[in-house]
Scaffold this motif. Structure first.
Motif, short mmCIF file in Angstrom:
data_model
loop_
_atom_site.label_atom_id
_atom_site.label_comp_id
_atom_site.label_asym_id
_atom_site.label_seq_id
_atom_site.Cartn_x
_atom_site.Cartn_y
_atom_site.Cartn_z
N VAL B 25 0.84 -1.20 0.00
CA VAL B 25 0.00 0.00 0.00
C VAL B 25 0.88 1.25 0.00
N ILE B 26 1.96 1.22 0.78
CA ILE B 26 2.85 2.38 0.82
C ILE B 26 3.46 2.63 -0.55
N LEU B 308 -1.03 1.27 -13.01
CA LEU B 308 -1.25 -0.12 -13.40
C LEU B 308 0.05 -0.91 -13.33
N ILE B 309 1.11 -0.33 -13.89
CA ILE B 309 2.40 -1.03 -13.89
C ILE B 309 2.90 -1.22 -12.46
N ALA B 310 2.71 -0.16 -11.63
CA ALA B 310 3.13 -0.28 -10.23
C ALA B 310 2.37 -1.42 -9.56
N LEU B 311 1.07 -1.51 -9.85
CA LEU B 311 0.25 -2.57 -9.26
C LEU B 311 0.77 -3.95 -9.68
N VAL B 312 1.08 -4.06 -10.98
CA VAL B 312 1.58 -5.33 -11.49
C VAL B 312 2.85 -5.74 -10.74
N PHE B 313 3.78 -4.80 -10.58
CA PHE B 313 5.03 -5.10 -9.89
C PHE B 313 4.79 -5.51 -8.44
N VAL B 314 3.91 -4.78 -7.78
CA VAL B 314 3.64 -5.07 -6.36
C VAL B 314 3.04 -6.46 -6.21
N VAL B 315 2.06 -6.78 -7.07
CA VAL B 315 1.42 -8.09 -6.98
C VAL B 315 2.42 -9.20 -7.26
#
Lengths: 334, 340
Positions: B25-26, B308-315
């Motif tokens: 989340v951070i 979106l890309i950040a989300l992909v990396f985090v997941v």
């Protein structure tokens, strides 16, 4: 103590030469090493680091690290040559007829498999038994090497065990397929002093029970004195002396062995200083002509600097590679 | 004792996942801040919304109505609140909701990325193991040399070369587009079910995956050589296990622990860097959408793409850590032990 072997030795090493080709020429790491191990016998193998103890073990079991190779001599197991077997045949001998215990129990076990998985795999590689039967044997083995609650602990991973317990597991693995000969390469060096004796006892007992011979590689003379029937002393890749353990310890003949024994503290003697051998073992590319020990030997004479001594028989069971014991010279001296 | 371990590992796992979620989340908030800053610093949003004849008074009114005069924190808060429901506003250029645009393009990118990721992993591990076990023979020498080319050639050049050879000269495969697509479910249009769709996928997938494949292959080879030198491999050999069991049962599994991490992270960059491949092959994915929005300063699309890309990396990072947990038993218990 040493059994007299009439039916021929279990293992016979004849003039074994191991070489490492390097850019600056070929290094001879083992030079014409010969010895026998009788059925049920424990042979101690001592010497400094780099003397070739472990290399002898690796050569026997056929696991010399390339580019190291056997350049001469032969190794016979029950009279059958095993140093020139095809890879697949040698693989079937490893584990099944010759087992090996390594020095560091912390790194000898695959961290990603449970003890059960590793034991069962080893048993089923060599024996035609069902998974269930293999597991039963595995539990019995663990129990025998002294793992408490073996039936439960068997499904643990190696990191669940302490160093001493892991070495027990390693011994169980090495003995899983009931080999006739066990090569134990410094099995206690990496262990806590308090458990060293236990591990040696376990190893010795089980091997005695099964009639397996042991080649015990170590530089701990105390372990040798307590465990071995005979002892072989290696120096710079050459055999210096071999004989029954009591004789060699109490009346060493080769000047190097004498020095080695003198450097061990004893409780009965009150020496101010321990004796030490001056100098250090030569590097493999700088071994002197003649006897390898001659630059450090206090009793060396001209012949030692020119001609290499072969093993000279001293009585029934002892052999010494030293010109001091040349029958011709002794006759002269007398 | 075993059951105690298991229970510990379970609760420990939960704590681990929660901790990672908070971290995620951070990370997402930080990226949101950057995305939000785009709106303020890449041109004036009002200027891109109104015509030339709008008066200053009207502009000020609009600015007020859109809440652009609110304090920074309030605006950012609103942005995050809307973004978390998937609302990134309307594309300046296409006048469609940004999320709809991205969702309609996402299947194309994901299919391309997954196929090239699988290709990269399968061939990377295969070649890596082969070159490690057969060190010094001519084939592994050839593979190693070829992999150098894969590492050093830029992606677009590989794409152009492939198009030249297989599309222009040999005319085996199409050079652009996605071929025929089939609607699956509500919003997924797949090219994997038609012949032309699969044919169109081959060249872009190779282009996108080649670099990753060479990377994985070199990593697997290095790790494998390392593992083959360990004591437990020597001990496994000394127990007379077959080469097959030693290499694939004992060595490969230990090799895969670090390889999984790298491969997972690579999957993230495959998705992120599909921009170039999509441009070369005119692949209708989110990468191409992003490039076009950069050209037209379509800030909402750019911001959404970034998120979106950040989300992909985090997941992916999260999944990789969990996989690590699954492969390596030591991690499961070392944490538990550390607490005792």
């Amino acid at each position: 103590m040493a059994p007299v072997h009439k039916s021929g030795p279990l293992l016979s090493v004849r003039d074994l030469v191991v070489e490492f080709p390097t850019r600056r020429g070929t290094l001879r790491a083992l030079d014409k090493v010969s010895f026998d191990i009788a059925e049920g016998e424990v042979l101690g193998m001592v010497g400094e680091s780099g003397a070739g103890k472990s290399l002898t073990g690796a050569a026997i079991i056929g696991l010399l690290e390339p580019p190291g190779r056997i350049a001469g001599g032969e190794i016979l197991l029950r009279g059958e040559r095993i140093d020139n077997l095809p890879r697949e045949k040698m693989r079937r001998i490893r584990g099944r007829r010759i087992g090996m215990v390594f020095q560091d129990p912390l790194t000898s076990l695959n961290p990603l498999y449970t003890v059960a998985e590793q034991l069962i795999e080893t048993i089923r590689t060599h024996m035609d038994v069902s998974e269930k039967e293999a597991r039963k044997r595995a539990v019995a083995l663990l129990d025998r090497v002294g793992i408490p609650a073996a039936a439960r602990r068997i499904d643990d991973y190696p990191h669940h065990f302490s160093g001493g317990m892991r070495q027990r597991v390693v011994i169980a693995l090495a003995l899983a397929a009931e080999p006739e000969l066990v090569i134990a390469d410094e099995p206690t060096t990496a262990l806590d002093v308090s458990v060293q004796a236990q591990i040696i006892d376990v190893l010795k007992e089980i091997c005695a029970e099964r009639g397996a011979s042991v080649m015990l590689i170590t530089h701990d003379m105390g372990v040798i004195a307590e465990t071995a029937d005979r002892v072989a002393v290696l120096y710079a890749g050459r055999l210096a002396e071999i004989g029954p353990v009591r004789d060699v310890i109490q009346a060493a003949e080769h000047p190097y062995t004498v020095g080695l024994m003198g450097s061990i503290p004893t409780l009965t003697q009150t020496a101010e200083r321990l004796t030490q051998i001056p100098g250090s073992m030569p590097r493999l590319d700088a071994i002197q002509q003649g006897c390898a020990f001659n630059p450090r030997c206090t009793r060396a004479f001209d012949r030692c600097r020119v001609e290499r001594p072969d093993l000279i028989a001293r009585g029934e069971e002892r052999q010494v590679a030293c010109w001091l014991y040349d029958p011709a010279k002794e006759a002269q001296d007398v | 004792m075993l059951t105690v371990y298991a229970a510990d590992a379970g609760s420990d796992m939960l704590a681990f996942i929660l901790r990672r979620l908070v971290q995620s989340v951070i990370v997402m908030l930080t990226v949101a801040l950057v995305a939000f800053a785009l709106f303020r610093f890449v041109g004036d949003p009002i200027a891109s919304m109104v015509g030339q004849e709008t008066t200053l008074a009207e502009r000020a009114e609009l600015r007020d109505a859109l809440g652009l005069n609110d304090p920074f924190v309030v605006q950012f808060g609103k942005f995050v609140a809307r973004a978390s429901t998937g609302d990134f506003g309307i594309s300046y250029r296409l006048q469609q909701p940004v999320m709809e645009l991205i969702l309609s393009r996402l299947p194309a990118t994901l299919e391309l990325a997954l196929v090239s990721g699988v290709l990269a992993f399968v061939f990377g591990v295969g070649f890596g193991v082969y070159t490690a076990l057969r060190r010094g023979n001519w084939l592994s020498g050839t593979i190693m040399t070829a992999s150098l080319i894969g590492v050093s050639l830029p992606t677009f050049l590989i794409g152009v070369l492939l198009i030249w050879v297989f599309a222009v000269e040999l005319q085996w495969l199409p050079s652009f587009g996605r071929g025929e697509v089939v609607q699956v479910g509500n919003w997924w249009r797949t090219g994997l079910l038609t012949e032309s769709g699969r044919a169109s996928l081959i060249l872009p997938a190779i282009t996108l995956g080649l670099y990753q494949m060479t990377l994985i292959m070199r990593l697997v080879r290095a790790e494998m050589l390392e593992v083959l030198r360990t004591d437990y491999i020597k001990f496994a050999r000394a127990r007379g296990l077959s080469n097959r069991a030693v290499h694939f049962g004992h060595a490969l599994k230990n090799t895969l622990v670090p390889v999984i991490t790298i491969t997972g992270l690579q999957l993230g960059s495959i998705i992120a860097f599909s921009i170039i491949t999509e441009t070369v092959f005119q692949w209708p994915g989110v990468g191409a959408l992003f490039i076009n929005s950069v050209r037209f300063v379509d800030v909402p699309v750019m911001a959404a793409y970034l998120m979106l890309i950040a989300l992909v990396f985090v997941v992916i990072n999260l999944v990789v850590d969990l996989l690590y947990y699954a492969v390596d038993p030591r991690l499961r218990v070392d944490r538990a032990n550390a607490r005792h």
